[in-house]
Design an enzyme around this catalytic site. Structure first.
Site, PDB file in Angstrom:
ATOM      1  CE1 TYR A 166      -4.345  -1.187   0.014  1.00  0.00           C
ATOM      2  CE2 TYR A 166      -3.299  -2.995   1.186  1.00  0.00           C
ATOM      3  CZ  TYR A 166      -4.365  -2.484   0.471  1.00  0.00           C
ATOM      4  OH  TYR A 166      -5.448  -3.280   0.211  1.00  0.00           O
ATOM      5  CE1 TYR A 210      -8.675  -4.913   1.615  1.00  0.00           C
ATOM      6  CE2 TYR A 210      -8.467  -5.742   3.857  1.00  0.00           C
ATOM      7  CZ  TYR A 210      -7.941  -5.542   2.596  1.00  0.00           C
ATOM      8  OH  TYR A 210      -6.679  -6.013   2.309  1.00  0.00           O
ATOM      9  CG  ASP A 225     -13.664 -11.090   7.203  1.00  0.00           C
ATOM     10  OD1 ASP A 225     -12.881 -11.368   8.143  1.00  0.00           O
ATOM     11  OD2 ASP A 225     -13.299 -10.508   6.167  1.00  0.00           O
ATOM     12  CE  LYS A 275      -6.032  -7.099   9.599  1.00  0.00           C
ATOM     13  NZ  LYS A 275      -7.153  -7.006   8.663  1.00  0.00           N
TER      14      LYS A 275
END
Ligand SMILES: *Cc1c(COP(=O)(O)O)cnc(C)c1O
Length: 421
Positions: free
Chosen positions: A15, A142, A234, A263
């Protein structure tokens, strides 16, 4: 050459527009909430290094457990073989999830956990001879950067070059008590073609920490259940305490068919993804017909080191001290959110558990490229705090080991920066 020059010569950062980006800051050490650079500066990691770090950096207990595992068994092919860390982790995790979650499929990160979930749903229909191929997702969603995950994510500047190659998805608004009937009508127009609905529960993280109500999501989930639409929850971001409860699922009465984790799964120490599912999903793949097998896997599926890190991290997460910290952080955020709401340059203050977000009032349209984000990022870095605004959206997602004083230090700096802007 120094570290920055060597980095620039060989590394391509995520990114990051490499032409205009500042040199990356070399980090030589992490301890608790702090990151230390090569010049001896320290930074509070107020974003948990992209939302992954739960118990602080280089946690000694996780390090010790992983180190022991590293000397015992570092990796083994997970087809035809198994091992204690994967068995124990699956047992421990399933105990904490909605009761219908019965099987665990391992992969490497959040995107792959989503890919696996999508493939489970599509093949679940295929194995039963159902022609269902339409997928529902939220606008601004996302779910990751691989092709399937991109397809079910909102179309944006991130996905633009690949637009033609992404599969078609029906995008719906996040539910409110006002629009829920319209959303149901929109879904009903597709009749029996919808195979699954994928969503970030309660918080759309990368969209800018957009939050919506559990009650409205429950309502939508109920509708999906009644209409035979599988649900993929999610929890890659919301899992493992971020929302103030262990999982966003703990705020909901309806149960998803499939859940995705990554994560915080390993406490932010190692890459790993998990997709869990109900026996109803799992059983649709049991057959004498080889074509009904879930042909998916990764070289490092259920890596014993990552499983061990996850086991150690979950132990830490469940102990009283961490649970109290999560409540304390939530309480401190709540008090600070009241201060922010009074601030003339702030709007749309919102909080769920340890996640606090707000927007800088802005006459121009919000965008990822908004200059203000970069200015704020630099200003906080110079004050020894890592924050990473999404456009004009600022947020805090601290590791749970952050102390009362450290949080107050962050708050104080936020107010000073807001006042000086
Ligand atoms: C970060 C994220 C992903 C993607 O995870 P990666 O490990 O970066 O591939 C998927 N879903 C949600 C909700 C996320 O926040």
């Amino acid at each position: 050459m120094n570290l920055q020059e060597r980095d620039k010569a060989v590394n391509w950062h995520p990114y990051t527009q490499m032409k205009t980006a500042d040199d990356a800051i070399p980090i030589v050490k992490g301890k608790g909430v702090y990151l230390f650079d090569d010049k001896g500066n320290k930074y509070i990691d107020a974003v948990s290094s992209w939302w992954v770090t739960l118990h602080g950096h280089a946690h000694p207990y996780i390090a010790q457990r992983v180190s022991e595992q590293l000397h015992t068994l570092e990796q083994v092919i997970f087809a035809g073989f198994t091992h204690e860390p994967a068995i124990q982790l699956s047992e421990n995790l399933l105990k904490l999830l909605p009761q219908n979650q019965q099987k665990v499929f391992y992969s490497d990160n959040g995107s792959t956990a989503v890919e696996v979930a999508l493939k489970m749903c599509i093949q679940h229909a295929y194995n039963q001879g159902k022609e269902k191929t339409k997928i529902l997702a939220f606008k601004n969603a996302y779910h990751g950067d691989t092709f399937g995950a991109m397809s079910v994510s909102g179309r944006s500047v991130w996905t633009k070059p690949f637009g033609e190659m992404l599969f078609e998805v029906i995008f719906i608004d996040t539910p409110t008590s006002e629009n829920i009937e319209d959303i149901k009508a929109q879904i009903s127009a597709y009749q029996d073609e919808v195979v699954c609905f994928i969503y970030e529960p309660l918080i759309q993280g990368a969209a800018g920490m957009l939050m919506y109500n559990a009650e409205d999501l429950d309502n939508l989930m109920k509708f999906c259940r009644a209409n035979d639409i599988l649900m993929i929850q999610d929890e890659v971001f919301t899992g493992f305490g971020r929302t103030g409860k262990l999982f966003a699922a703990n705020y909901l009465s309806e149960k998803p068919d499939i859940m995705c984790f990554s994560k915080g799964l390993t406490g932010g120490t190692m890459p790993m993804g998990i997709t869990t599912c109900s026996n109803e999903i799992y059983n649709a793949f049991l057959s004498d017909d080889k074509y009904k097998t879930l042909f998916h896997g990764h070289s490092f599926t259920a890596n014993p080191l990552a499983c061990t890190a996850a086991l150690a991290s979950m132990e830490l997460l469940l102990n009283d001290e961490t649970q109290q910290s999560i409540q304390r952080i939530s309480g401190q955020h709540f008090s600070f959110s009241k201060v922010l709401r009074e601030h003339s340059k702030v709007e749309n203050v919102r909080q769920t558990g340890t996640i606090l977000a707000w927007e800088i009032k802005n006459d121009h349209k919000t965008s990822y490229f908004n200059e203000i984000g970069k200015k704020l990022y630099d200003e906080f870095l110079s004050r020894g705090i890592v924050m990473r605004p999404l456009g004009n959206v600022m947020y805090l997602v601290p590791p749970y080991c952050v102390s009362t004083e450290e949080l107050n230090f962050i708050y104080k700096n936020i107010l000073q920066v807001l006042d000086s802007f």
